[in-house]
Design a protein around this motif. Structure first.
Motif, PDB file in Angstrom:
ATOM      1  N   GLY A   9       6.000 -26.690  24.512  1.00 18.16           N
ATOM      2  CA  GLY A   9       4.994 -26.080  23.655  1.00 18.16           C
ATOM      3  C   GLY A   9       3.796 -25.553  24.389  1.00 18.16           C
ATOM      4  N   VAL A  10       3.673 -25.849  25.698  1.00 21.38           N
ATOM      5  CA  VAL A  10       2.555 -25.373  26.510  1.00 21.38           C
ATOM      6  C   VAL A  10       3.092 -24.324  27.483  1.00 21.38           C
ATOM      7  CG1 VAL A  10       0.697 -26.001  28.086  1.00 21.38           C
ATOM      8  CG2 VAL A  10       1.462 -27.625  26.344  1.00 21.38           C
ATOM      9  N   ASN A  11       2.510 -23.124  27.449  1.00 22.47           N
ATOM     10  CA  ASN A  11       3.057 -22.031  28.244  1.00 22.47           C
ATOM     11  C   ASN A  11       1.975 -21.361  29.083  1.00 22.47           C
ATOM     12  OD1 ASN A  11       5.874 -21.945  27.196  1.00 22.47           O
ATOM     13  ND2 ASN A  11       4.825 -21.508  25.266  1.00 22.47           N
ATOM     14  N   SER A  12       2.376 -20.961  30.287  1.00 22.24           N
ATOM     15  CA  SER A  12       1.536 -20.149  31.165  1.00 22.24           C
ATOM     16  C   SER A  12       2.440 -19.446  32.159  1.00 22.24           C
ATOM     17  CB  SER A  12       0.513 -21.009  31.903  1.00 22.24           C
ATOM     18  OG  SER A  12      -0.215 -20.222  32.834  1.00 22.24           O
ATOM     19  N   ASN A  13       2.290 -18.146  32.275  1.00 22.86           N
ATOM     20  CA  ASN A  13       3.096 -17.357  33.204  1.00 22.86           C
ATOM     21  C   ASN A  13       2.275 -16.906  34.403  1.00 22.86           C
ATOM     22  OD1 ASN A  13       4.974 -17.604  31.174  1.00 22.86           O
ATOM     23  ND2 ASN A  13       5.724 -15.522  31.375  1.00 22.86           N
ATOM     24  N   ASN A  14       1.269 -17.692  34.756  1.00 28.97           N
ATOM     25  CA  ASN A  14       0.374 -17.286  35.838  1.00 28.97           C
ATOM     26  C   ASN A  14      -0.037 -18.510  36.635  1.00 28.97           C
ATOM     27  OD1 ASN A  14      -1.542 -16.191  37.522  1.00 28.97           O
ATOM     28  ND2 ASN A  14      -2.633 -15.089  35.913  1.00 28.97           N
ATOM     29  N   GLU A  15       0.569 -18.686  37.817  1.00 25.44           N
ATOM     30  CA  GLU A  15       0.259 -19.849  38.638  1.00 25.44           C
ATOM     31  C   GLU A  15      -1.134 -19.790  39.246  1.00 25.44           C
ATOM     32  OE1 GLU A  15       2.651 -16.950  41.193  1.00 25.44           O
ATOM     33  OE2 GLU A  15       2.827 -17.827  39.209  1.00 25.44           O
ATOM     34  N   ILE A  26       0.626 -37.475  54.637  1.00 25.23           N
ATOM     35  CA  ILE A  26       0.667 -36.053  54.982  1.00 25.23           C
ATOM     36  C   ILE A  26       1.842 -35.426  54.244  1.00 25.23           C
ATOM     37  CG2 ILE A  26       2.047 -36.493  57.067  1.00 25.23           C
ATOM     38  CD1 ILE A  26       0.547 -34.085  58.331  1.00 25.23           C
ATOM     39  N   GLY A  27       1.639 -34.216  53.744  1.00 30.55           N
ATOM     40  CA  GLY A  27       2.676 -33.601  52.933  1.00 30.55           C
ATOM     41  C   GLY A  27       2.852 -32.129  53.218  1.00 30.55           C
ATOM     42  N   LEU A  28       4.023 -31.628  52.871  1.00 28.49           N
ATOM     43  CA  LEU A  28       4.360 -30.214  52.945  1.00 28.49           C
ATOM     44  C   LEU A  28       4.710 -29.740  51.544  1.00 28.49           C
ATOM     45  CD1 LEU A  28       5.152 -27.559  54.447  1.00 28.49           C
ATOM     46  CD2 LEU A  28       7.458 -28.522  54.645  1.00 28.49           C
ATOM     47  N   GLU A  29       4.086 -28.645  51.100  1.00 26.31           N
ATOM     48  CA  GLU A  29       4.365 -28.068  49.788  1.00 26.31           C
ATOM     49  C   GLU A  29       4.925 -26.659  49.962  1.00 26.31           C
ATOM     50  OE1 GLU A  29       1.017 -30.152  46.951  1.00 26.31           O
ATOM     51  OE2 GLU A  29       0.442 -28.365  48.069  1.00 26.31           O
ATOM     52  N   ILE A  30       5.914 -26.349  49.152  1.00 31.08           N
ATOM     53  CA  ILE A  30       6.484 -25.002  49.131  1.00 31.08           C
ATOM     54  C   ILE A  30       6.339 -24.479  47.704  1.00 31.08           C
ATOM     55  CG2 ILE A  30       8.483 -23.561  49.641  1.00 31.08           C
ATOM     56  CD1 ILE A  30       9.610 -25.849  51.305  1.00 31.08           C
ATOM     57  N   PHE A  31       5.497 -23.481  47.539  1.00 30.27           N
ATOM     58  CA  PHE A  31       5.294 -22.871  46.232  1.00 30.27           C
ATOM     59  C   PHE A  31       6.266 -21.712  46.055  1.00 30.27           C
ATOM     60  CE2 PHE A  31       0.728 -24.091  47.371  1.00 30.27           C
ATOM     61  CZ  PHE A  31       0.884 -25.368  46.855  1.00 30.27           C
ATOM     62  N   ASN A  32       6.820 -21.597  44.850  1.00 26.78           N
ATOM     63  CA  ASN A  32       7.806 -20.546  44.545  1.00 26.78           C
ATOM     64  C   ASN A  32       8.965 -20.627  45.545  1.00 26.78           C
ATOM     65  OD1 ASN A  32       9.078 -18.424  43.323  1.00 26.78           O
ATOM     66  ND2 ASN A  32       7.532 -16.892  43.850  1.00 26.78           N
ATOM     67  N   LEU A  33       9.618 -21.772  45.518  1.00 28.15           N
ATOM     68  CA  LEU A  33      10.652 -22.110  46.497  1.00 28.15           C
ATOM     69  C   LEU A  33      11.718 -21.027  46.623  1.00 28.15           C
ATOM     70  CD1 LEU A  33      11.986 -24.232  48.378  1.00 28.15           C
ATOM     71  CD2 LEU A  33      13.062 -25.208  46.334  1.00 28.15           C
ATOM     72  N   PHE A  34      12.153 -20.457  45.496  1.00 23.66           N
ATOM     73  CA  PHE A  34      13.242 -19.484  45.510  1.00 23.66           C
ATOM     74  C   PHE A  34      12.744 -18.038  45.570  1.00 23.66           C
ATOM     75  CE2 PHE A  34      14.886 -23.217  43.137  1.00 23.66           C
ATOM     76  CZ  PHE A  34      15.789 -23.644  44.093  1.00 23.66           C
ATOM     77  N   ASP A  35      11.428 -17.870  45.793  1.00 24.72           N
ATOM     78  CA  ASP A  35      10.837 -16.550  46.010  1.00 24.72           C
ATOM     79  C   ASP A  35      11.135 -15.592  44.852  1.00 24.72           C
ATOM     80  OD1 ASP A  35       9.208 -14.916  47.474  1.00 24.72           O
ATOM     81  OD2 ASP A  35      10.817 -14.070  48.692  1.00 24.72           O
ATOM     82  N   ASN A  36      10.972 -16.080  43.621  1.00 23.81           N
ATOM     83  CA  ASN A  36      11.207 -15.244  42.445  1.00 23.81           C
ATOM     84  C   ASN A  36      10.053 -14.276  42.227  1.00 23.81           C
ATOM     85  OD1 ASN A  36      13.713 -16.444  41.505  1.00 23.81           O
ATOM     86  ND2 ASN A  36      12.505 -18.245  40.984  1.00 23.81           N
ATOM     87  N   GLN A  37      10.367 -13.073  41.787  1.00 23.49           N
ATOM     88  CA  GLN A  37       9.341 -12.089  41.447  1.00 23.49           C
ATOM     89  C   GLN A  37       8.973 -12.245  39.978  1.00 23.49           C
ATOM     90  OE1 GLN A  37      10.806  -8.144  42.704  1.00 23.49           O
ATOM     91  NE2 GLN A  37       9.074  -8.119  44.103  1.00 23.49           N
ATOM     92  N   ASN A  38       7.830 -12.881  39.746  1.00 21.34           N
ATOM     93  CA  ASN A  38       7.341 -13.068  38.385  1.00 21.34           C
ATOM     94  C   ASN A  38       6.202 -12.101  38.113  1.00 21.34           C
ATOM     95  OD1 ASN A  38       9.011 -15.379  37.710  1.00 21.34           O
ATOM     96  ND2 ASN A  38       7.759 -16.540  39.157  1.00 21.34           N
ATOM     97  N   ALA A  39       6.158 -11.581  36.892  1.00 19.95           N
ATOM     98  CA  ALA A  39       5.135 -10.603  36.522  1.00 19.95           C
ATOM     99  C   ALA A  39       4.215 -11.197  35.464  1.00 19.95           C
ATOM    100  CB  ALA A  39       5.779  -9.327  35.998  1.00 19.95           C
ATOM    101  N   ILE A  40       2.948 -10.811  35.510  1.00 18.94           N
ATOM    102  CA  ILE A  40       1.973 -11.299  34.545  1.00 18.94           C
ATOM    103  C   ILE A  40       1.628 -10.239  33.511  1.00 18.94           C
ATOM    104  CG2 ILE A  40       0.093 -10.746  36.153  1.00 18.94           C
ATOM    105  CD1 ILE A  40       0.122 -13.419  33.385  1.00 18.94           C
ATOM    106  N   THR A  41       1.539  -8.972  33.920  1.00 18.38           N
ATOM    107  CA  THR A  41       1.243  -7.872  32.998  1.00 18.38           C
ATOM    108  C   THR A  41       1.937  -6.619  33.511  1.00 18.38           C
ATOM    109  OG1 THR A  41      -0.793  -7.432  34.234  1.00 18.38           O
ATOM    110  CG2 THR A  41      -1.016  -8.711  32.209  1.00 18.38           C
ATOM    111  N   ASN A  42       1.735  -5.522  32.797  1.00 19.18           N
ATOM    112  CA  ASN A  42       2.222  -4.218  33.218  1.00 19.18           C
ATOM    113  C   ASN A  42       1.057  -3.283  33.525  1.00 19.18           C
ATOM    114  OD1 ASN A  42       5.090  -4.479  33.039  1.00 19.18           O
ATOM    115  ND2 ASN A  42       4.949  -4.348  30.803  1.00 19.18           N
ATOM    116  N   THR A  43       1.236  -2.449  34.536  1.00 19.94           N
ATOM    117  CA  THR A  43       0.358  -1.298  34.747  1.00 19.94           C
ATOM    118  C   THR A  43       1.056  -0.086  34.160  1.00 19.94           C
ATOM    119  OG1 THR A  43      -0.646  -2.191  36.762  1.00 19.94           O
ATOM    120  CG2 THR A  43      -0.699   0.202  36.480  1.00 19.94           C
TER     121      THR A  43
END
Length: 821
Positions: free
Chosen positions: A148-154, A774-791
């Motif tokens: 029920g909680v949504n956000s398409n913008n990291e 100590i830690g290692l983080e990988i953001f967007n592990l699968f390198d997906n192209q996500n869009a937030i808006t359109n131009t």
């Protein structure tokens, strides 16, 4: 709604096939008479035993549905004996104060489960918030994994709940409402959330059907409590994205305590992974403190203060975005000149006084002030080229633009400045009387806003200036005939607003526990109201009033299985905040009415044992009917309202979450949500709202290596179906109902614990650390192209409008170090 009912009935009937264990848990914190934690307290029942840790915390498994004697003993304190009767799978919190003079005996009979569970509030552990990876780690990062909680913008900490927008969520810290800056239009500009996770003790969240004591918003409540330190301590974190330090301090007599945190954030690592090449110089920093003073056994005082500054400097250079289909690949190439300089400085202070008049009556006085000074200045010239991409693998020009379909330029200018002061005074009371709980509150709010809006946009395509479509101008038929009309900007917004809003609000609510036969019930009913007046230069003052009744009913059947059923809802109002009063031309419309919604939420909460470990399954079916809706458009995180109550809408859906110890000693969960929300503007028919996120799947998972438990894994997976892609400026949204691509994101973190209570260091210089990892983080592990808006770019030849996605961040690596002293 039939699909939802089928799913709900399916899960309810599945309970019959689930095994359960006849046991419960009692846990809590043990303190001495100076309110200091006591470690090494032996806590035992006839079958099991445990000890309290250095923070005074203990947890003991006891038999359920029978009286059990629990004994607390310590070498230097008197013994405490408590008889408890707990329900199956009960998780009961029992905090104890031990002394060195008298032995204590008592009996605790638990007839209704945890109050927050009864109310349908989701509880999030602070330790989980600090560990789970995310581009914007924190409370909001965890919320986005809930159904029920949504956000398409990291890059943003803002979120939408069950079809609402970012302005429809209440946020409280220590019962004090907190606010966000007004002018932020991009997730890149946000920087830091108000909530400092290093200071957090409890996080509670409700996605709808909440009580009358919570304020006047339509969607959700996030209720955060900062901890009260019991001894000196410090925690620090550093990574490629920034750093933070928090310090706990306590006076010798225990009357004073304070916790202070400072944070620094730099999003360059994330922004530099986007398609637009930039010179990006952001600085996000804040200082926050929470000071507590216990003047007597009856009177407590606290101060919450925050100073933050977001200094955002952005100079775009180039951008290339490929889009279209395999058969017809297209590309947009842009070369930029100019820059953007934004600054958001906020000051927040609140004093809270709590007076325990008697065992059954408590009063609270809260006074707070919030001041924000915001500047949004930019001049950016974008010269673009729209063309077809060479898709011939054997061509030397493969991947480049081979044929140009349109060229042009776009000049954006803004000189927006805002100064807002919001002052609140609130008095609250809590009374217990013969198994009844009465709560009431009265609040006055004064909002003073000084706002100047100057924005314009000029679009030129192949030498022809494009006039705004909202004005009736002579036909532009160049070069065949000369154009004699005026040259005007495509967009032009100019306004100056000096506005004051006075609000009086209050609530009264009643709660009671009871029985229907052998079945336990919990009732809550209340009402809140608000009266507000909008005043300002060149405005005709307007006063309005709302009345919002709300109720909750919870039932725990007398079954062997630990199941709750809840029905909640009511009439909810959202009186317009300043941004909702300002129309597309920047002018304040004081007659805008409060949006209102009828909430109906039916939910089920089932606690069970699987693999001899605790699990919980929560399912909710909801429906919201909205009237007097103020339509809005969503561009990145910027919301623009029509400032007219000319629509009606609805939201319906189903949420499901199962959480528990999938791996022993860790909490993980899986979430699923279905949502449909539509609006009818000016009776044209129903279309999708900008927040119509149909399907959502999320997984939050923790694991460790069995042979090397100091190596841990944290995984955060989110999948959302695409949001509506919006429409070009001045276009009819009914003609543009395309959607963005689905949002798919995986963030993973690996951590190696070098020092903790189980693995202390022998080296002298490391012995001051209580924890080091100590830690290692990988953001967007699968390198997906996500869009937030359109131009939206128009081809001058074909007159087509092309929706070109604005993509978010790609794969990014981050290194993080955590320290606790």
């Amino acid at each position: 709604m039939s699909v939802h009912k089928i799913i709900l009935v399916f899960f309810f009937f599945c309970f019959g096939a689930t095994t359960f264990a006849q046991s419960a848990h009692i846990k809590g914190i043990i303190l001495d008479k100076k309110n200091q934690p006591v470690d090494n307290v032996n806590v035992s029942c006839p079958s099991k035993g445990t000890k309290s840790n250095e923070n005074g915390f203990y947890s003991l498994e006891v038999p359920a549905n029978q009286k059990t004697i629990v004994v607390f003993s310590h070498i230097s304190l008197k013994k405490v004996t408590v008889a408890v009767t707990l329900n199956s799978n009960e998780d009961y919190e029992f905090n104890l104060v031990m002394n060195d003079k008298d032995e204590q005996m008592g009996e605790v009979v638990i007839t209704v489960n945890n109050k927050k569970r009864v109310q349908g509030i989701t509880i999030i552990e602070p330790e989980l918030i600090r560990k789970i990876p995310g581009a914007n780690a924190g409370v909001e990062n965890i919320l986005k994994s809930l159904p029920g909680v949504n956000s398409n913008n990291e890059l943003s900490t803002q979120y939408a709940v069950r079809g609402g927008n970012y302005d429809e969520n209440l946020v409280y810290v220590n019962e004090i409402e907190v606010y966000r800056p007004f002018l932020i239009r991009s997730g890149q500009q946000e920087g830091l959330s108000f909530t400092n996770t290093d200071l957090v003790q409890n996080v509670d969240f409700s996605a709808g059907g909440f009580q009358a004591k919570f304020g006047d918003k339509l969607s959700s409540v996030l209720d955060i409590t900062y901890r009260k330190p019991t001894k000196f301590g410090a925690v620090a974190e550093a990574s490629f994205l920034g750093a933070s330090v928090a310090v706990d301090a306590v006076s010798k007599n225990g009357k004073w305590s304070e916790i202070t945190g400072i944070r620094y954030r730099n999003n360059s690592l994330l922004v530099n992974s986007q398609e637009t090449q930039t010179n990006y110089k952001p600085t996000f920093v804040d200082l926050q403190t929470n000071i507590n003073f216990k003047s007597s056994d009856k009177w407590e005082w606290s101060f919450l203060g925050n100073i933050s500054q977001n200094d955002y400097q952005y100079q775009p250079l180039t951008r290339q975005t490929n889009f279209g289909t395999i058969d017809n690949p297209m590309a947009l190439l842009i070369y930029y000149e100019g820059q953007e300089k934004d600054k958001y400085t906020t000051y927040f202070g609140a004093v809270k006084s709590t007076y325990n008049a008697s065992k059954n009556s408590t009063y609270k006085l809260i006074v707070s002030a919030y001041n924000t000074k915001e500047q949004e200045h930019f001049d950016i010239l974008a010269q673009y080229r729209l063309g077809e991409v060479d898709s011939n693998f054997g061509s030397q020009n493969f991947g480049n633009v081979s044929y140009t379909r349109g060229i042009g330029s776009q000049l954006n200018h803004a000189r927006n400045d805002l100064d807002a002061l919001i002052v609140n005074t609130e008095l609250k009371g809590i009374h217990n009387w013969k198994k009844n709980l009465f709560e009431w509150g009265a609040k006055f709010t004064r909002e003073s806003i000084r706002d100047r809006v100057i924005e314009w946009e000029v679009i030129d395509s192949a030498g022809f200036s494009l006039n705004t479509p909202i004005l009736i101008l002579p036909k532009n038929d160049q070069p065949y005939s000369p154009y004699t009309g005026p040259l005007v900007p495509y967009n032009n917004v100019r306004a100056t607003n000096f506005v004051n809003i006075n609000r009086f609000s209050g609530y009264v609510q009643w709660s009671r526990k009871g029985y229907i036969g052998n079945n336990e019930i919990w009732l809550n009913a209340g009402v809140r109201s608000q009266n507000w007046e909008v005043l300002g230069d060149n405005l005709v003052s307007n006063t309005q009033f709302t009345f919002s009744p709300r109720a909750q009913f919870s039932l725990k059947p007398n079954w062997n299985k630990d199941i709750f059923f809840r029905l909640s809802g009511g009439l909810y109002h959202q009186p317009p905040f300043y941004r909702e009063l300002r129309d597309a031309d920047g002018v304040v419309q004081p007659t805008v009415k409060a949006q209102q919604a009828i909430h109906v939420v039916l939910s089920n909460d089932y606690s069970f044992k699987m693999w001899n470990r605790p699990f919980k399954m929560v399912s909710e079916l909801y429906y919201k009917s909205l009237t007097d809706v103020n339509p809005f458009t969503l561009d990145n995180v910027r919301i623009r309202y029509a400032a007219a109550n000319n629509a009606k809408a609805y939201a319906e859906g189903f949420d499901f979450r199962v959480n528990g110890e999938f791996v022993p000693g860790t909490e993980s969960w899986f979430s699923f949500g279905y949502l449909k929300t539509e609006e009818n503007i000016d009776n044209k028919g129903f279309i999708s709202r900008p927040t119509d996120q149909r399907l959502k799947f999320a997984l939050l998972f923790q694991d460790y290596m069995p042979n090397i438990p100091s190596i841990k894994l944290y995984l955060n997976l989110v999948y959302n179906t695409g949001l509506p892609g919006g429409s070009p400026s001045y276009a009819d949204p009914y003609l543009y109902q395309n959607r963005l691509r689905d949002y798919r994101r995986a963030d993973v973190g690996f951590s190696k614990v070098l020092i903790d209570a189980q693995n202390p260091s022998n080296k002298k210089w490391l012995q001051s650390f209580k924890e080091l990892a100590i830690g290692l983080e990988i953001f967007n592990l699968f390198d997906n192209q996500n869009a937030i808006t359109n131009t939206w770019v128009r081809d001058v030849y074909s007159k087509n409008q092309y929706a070109i996605p604005n993509y978010l961040t790609t794969r990014v690596f981050n290194v993080k170090v955590n320290m606790r002293f």
